[in-house]
Design a protein around this motif. Structure first.
Motif, PDB file in Angstrom:
ATOM      1  N   SER A  23       8.770 -27.342  -7.377  1.00  0.00           N
ATOM      2  CA  SER A  23      10.349 -27.468  -7.075  1.00  0.00           C
ATOM      3  C   SER A  23      11.273 -26.775  -8.097  1.00  0.00           C
TER       4      SER A  23
ATOM      5  N   LYS B 206      -1.639 -39.848 -10.711  1.00  0.00           N
ATOM      6  CA  LYS B 206      -0.222 -39.741 -10.388  1.00  0.00           C
ATOM      7  C   LYS B 206       0.424 -38.563 -11.161  1.00  0.00           C
ATOM      8  N   PHE B 207      -0.079 -38.467 -12.506  1.00  0.00           N
ATOM      9  CA  PHE B 207       0.688 -37.534 -13.435  1.00  0.00           C
ATOM     10  C   PHE B 207       0.196 -36.007 -12.821  1.00  0.00           C
ATOM     11  N   ARG B 208      -0.875 -35.832 -12.463  1.00  0.00           N
ATOM     12  CA  ARG B 208      -1.019 -34.605 -11.786  1.00  0.00           C
ATOM     13  C   ARG B 208      -0.257 -34.242 -10.593  1.00  0.00           C
ATOM     14  N   TYR B 209      -0.045 -35.295  -9.621  1.00  0.00           N
ATOM     15  CA  TYR B 209       0.719 -35.068  -8.455  1.00  0.00           C
ATOM     16  C   TYR B 209       2.145 -34.821  -8.820  1.00  0.00           C
ATOM     17  N   GLU B 210       2.758 -35.690  -9.662  1.00  0.00           N
ATOM     18  CA  GLU B 210       4.134 -35.477 -10.174  1.00  0.00           C
ATOM     19  C   GLU B 210       4.420 -34.102 -11.046  1.00  0.00           C
ATOM     20  N   THR B 211       3.203 -33.707 -11.602  1.00  0.00           N
ATOM     21  CA  THR B 211       3.574 -32.234 -12.350  1.00  0.00           C
ATOM     22  C   THR B 211       3.352 -31.173 -11.104  1.00  0.00           C
TER      23      THR B 211
ATOM     24  N   LYS C 284       2.726 -27.657 -19.676  1.00  0.00           N
ATOM     25  CA  LYS C 284       3.428 -27.719 -18.423  1.00  0.00           C
ATOM     26  C   LYS C 284       4.691 -27.060 -18.679  1.00  0.00           C
TER      27      LYS C 284
ATOM     28  N   GLN D 263       4.422 -31.297  -8.180  1.00  0.00           N
ATOM     29  CA  GLN D 263       5.986 -31.536  -7.294  1.00  0.00           C
ATOM     30  C   GLN D 263       6.941 -30.904  -8.336  1.00  0.00           C
ATOM     31  N   GLU D 264       6.813 -31.251  -9.431  1.00  0.00           N
ATOM     32  CA  GLU D 264       7.797 -30.741 -10.576  1.00  0.00           C
ATOM     33  C   GLU D 264       7.702 -29.063 -10.457  1.00  0.00           C
TER      34      GLU D 264
ATOM     35  N   THR E  89      -4.049 -33.309  -0.224  1.00  0.00           N
ATOM     36  CA  THR E  89      -3.104 -34.004  -1.040  1.00  0.00           C
ATOM     37  C   THR E  89      -1.606 -33.471  -0.992  1.00  0.00           C
TER      38      THR E  89
ATOM     39  N   ASN F 184      -0.194 -34.040   2.440  1.00  0.00           N
ATOM     40  CA  ASN F 184      -0.306 -35.774   2.759  1.00  0.00           C
ATOM     41  C   ASN F 184      -1.186 -35.875   3.952  1.00  0.00           C
TER      42      ASN F 184
END
Length: 528
Positions: A357, A346-351, A318, A353-354, A373, A376
């Motif tokens: 961003s 959850k980790f993949r989704y948050e990664t 990452k 988004q990071e 995903t 949404n």
């Protein structure tokens, strides 16, 4: 002395004495020194904001600020207080939604004064135009510590609709709240309307006021912003009304020739499962792969690569992904993002988004579950790297909506840039039965986007079909068609018995792929 010239909104300083480095906030002289250092570094517009000072102190600070800014011919605005602005001869006023009505402020200000208005919604932006604003401050884009009552953070992907509300006017736009050197490129790249309008600049507070080296901080920000504004955004939009399938296919065929002629370097941070075949596909297309993940290499690699592929099928790098994207954005080269199984954990989704961003993707490539995903959507869901559920009954509207925020591919046979949606019926079922088929599509898309970007920078166009080859939509279609057409050719070979013999044959057919084969076999459709 009043400001003379055209207002430059590129690097807009909003003052905040309370943010000066520890021990300096009570010393107004330190504020003046910091202000002058930022002006030397490249600040082009200053807004004096004094929320805690009494009227007399505010007036004295505003007058001295104006004297310093006059030396650099930089205009000075006052936050909220029109009485202060009139008393000291400011160049204008900035008001928020809870301040004095902007229409009244415009009436009270001298002719040719600058009026800025904060806007958090398209309706507020439209009202600002009606009230006579010269610019709107769009935000908050990021969370910020300078406002305690901050709400409705837009994020960069929420700016576009507000920019749309300014269409047809001469009103400028600056992004505000939480902008700093780390996220300024993401802010500029991502804050683009469907009509390809971008910000005219960024407003910063703590990134300069809290810096112990304000000159260096301003210089660094100024160079980034001016570099971005000096050339058109990479994510150009095509005019749907002028498109037709023959022109698109011709443009794709042309890009294959450009790949073979230029042999661009394609930097890939990709799924460990598919590293070898992704490298071989890159070579077969005529480009040069480099697989590197160390964050320390990313600045140097960005100088030689034509495009970056980030595929996080096995998320172990990452930090390298974050750093690579930042440097590639700086050089305005394409980034293809493949959020493998983004909805599985959850980790993949948050990664995801990071990453989105931190830097701006040129193309997002995914299967229905992954795209669903990010959009949404409830129509599909993820099971590992696969998609389950009813699927998208009509993919085009959903793809267009998400692509307005992130230009993208949909399922491997849909592509949209937010205004144009194109589907292809090319491909063979063997593709879905080999490991890493989606990964090599991402590799191919990155290769074609690199060629598209090089063509754009050389000014290459197709005068007959009026297509700009630099458009990432054409690059995405090209990368997709190269794999799907090669898969058809491979499956037709007599030496291909099933998936075991299909993969090497696919690499062979990519090696032998020609513009003529693309022109003959491509089957695409444009959707309104």
């Amino acid at each position: 002395m009043p400001f003379t010239g055209t207002v430059d909104y590129s690097l807009y300083l909003v003052t905040g004495r309370e943010l000066l480095p520890q021990g300096a906030k009570s010393n107004v002289q330190d504020y003046y020194e910091t202000l002058e250092e930022t002006l030397k570094g490249g600040v082009t517009l200053v807004q004096v904001r004094e929320k805690e000072a009494d009227t007399r102190e505010f007036l004295e600070i505003a007058k001295r600020t104006k004297e310093i800014c006059n030396k650099y011919n930089v205009p000075v605005l006052i936050n909220d207080r029109i009485d202060i602005a009139l008393a000291m001869g400011a160049d204008g006023v900035h008001v928020g939604q809870s301040d004095m009505p902007a229409s009244l402020v415009r009436k009270l200000l001298p002719r040719d004064s600058i009026l800025g208005i904060s806007a958090n919604t398209p309706a507020e932006a439209a009202k600002a135009v009606e009230d006579g604003a010269d610019y709107v401050g769009i935000g908050p884009i990021w969370n910020t510590s300078t406002k305690k009552d901050i709400k409705n953070v837009l994020g960069v992907r929420g700016v576009g609709q507000i920019l749309d509300a300014l269409e047809g006017s001469n009103v400028k736009a600056v992004g505000i709240a939480g902008i700093n050197e780390r996220n300024v490129l993401r802010t500029l790249h991502g804050s683009v309307s469907i009509r390809n309008r971008s910000l005219n600049g960024v407003a910063v507070v703590s990134a300069l006021m809290a810096s112990k080296k304000p000159y260096e901080a301003a210089k660094a920000l100024s160079e980034v912003v001016r570099g971005f504004l000096s050339t058109p955004p990479l994510l150009s939009r095509l005019d749907a009304s002028s498109l037709h399938t023959k022109g698109i296919v011709n443009a794709v065929a042309h890009l294959l020739s450009k790949v073979r002629e230029g042999g661009p370097v394609i930097h890939q941070i990709t799924n460990n499962v598919a590293i070898n075949q992704s490298a071989n596909v890159t070579l077969a297309l005529g480009a040069s792969p480099i697989m590197a993940t160390a964050p320390q290499e990313m600045e140097d690699l960005s100088k030689i690569s034509g495009a970056l592929l980030v595929n996080f099928g096995t998320i172990t790098d990452k930090d390298g992904m974050l750093e690579a994207g930042k440097w590639v954005n700086t050089r305005k080269n394409p980034i293809v993002f493949d959020p493998v199984a983004v909805g599985a954990t959850k980790f993949r989704y948050e990664t995801a988004q990071e990453l989105l961003s931190t830097w701006q993707a040129s193309v997002i490539k995914g299967n229905p579950a992954e795209i669903g995903t990010l959009a949404n959507s409830d129509e599909v869901r993820s099971r590992g790297v696969d998609s389950v559920g009813s699927g998208f009954a009509n993919p085009a509207p959903m793809l267009r909506e998400l692509a307005r925020k992130e230009p993208m591919t949909g399922k491997t046979d849909w592509v949209s840039d937010g205004s144009v949606t194109i589907s292809s019926s090319n491909g063979h079922e063997y593709l879905s039965q080999i490991t890493g088929s989606g990964c090599i599509v991402g590799t191919s898309v990155a290769t074609f986007c690199a060629a598209a970007n090089l063509s754009a920078r050389s000014g290459t166009t197709d005068d007959h079909h009026r297509l700009v080859y630099g458009d990432m939509l054409i690059g995405a279609i090209g990368g997709m068609l190269a794999i799907t057409i090669a898969s058809e050719l491979a499956a037709e070979r007599q030496d291909v018995l099933a998936t075991g013999t299909f993969l090497p044959a696919l690499v062979d057919e990519l090696y032998h792929l020609t513009p003529e084969k693309i022109l003959k076999r491509a089957r695409i459709e444009i959707h309104s």
